[in-house]
Write a protein that holds these residues in place. Sequence first.
Motif: not given
Length: 188
Positions: A37-40, A72-78
């Motif tokens: 899951e990303d931050s969004q 998923v990184d801190a910038h919401d990139n997969a």
Amino acid sequence: VWVTEAAAHKLAALDPETGKITEYTPPAGAGTHTLREDSQGNIWTSGKVTKFDPKTQKFTVYESPYTYDVAVDAHDNAWGGGGMGANPGLFRIDGKTGEIKVYPVADMKFVRGIEADTHENIWFGDVTNHRLGKFDTKTEKITYYRAPTPDLGIYGLVIDKKTGFIWVADYEGSNVDRFDPATGKFVE
């Protein structure tokens, strides 16, 4: 609580308060293996990397190389890793634009287990080469680490958010290993 139903080709959400399970059917070709899951609140799944937006219930399938796991990184990139077939290397899908960037790694065999740490490094298991890899996203340099177990076969890994230790499930060596990035040492 989100889960993938790989054999049924579905994504499911469990509401822990009511016990209700809601299933979502992605389009053909979408990935339904590992999820993050990303931050969004978007759910990313592996296979052919797919993003699901729970608010709109829309799936986006990316023309990525096949990947066993996704991070998923801190910038919401997969992030994913290939190795089987024509796509040896790591790749990043920009979470905002959908642009895919491939980082070729000529000697990579097969990636299982991939995670992003708090320092913007991508950690991955290169299973059949029996090593743990670190990709520095700032320098685009890869560093490999070998455990004392000659047949280290990383099936999955988790990064401890408090200590930074990397915990590795080693299915070929039949161990659980802890790797300390600060010292470069494994404890089996």
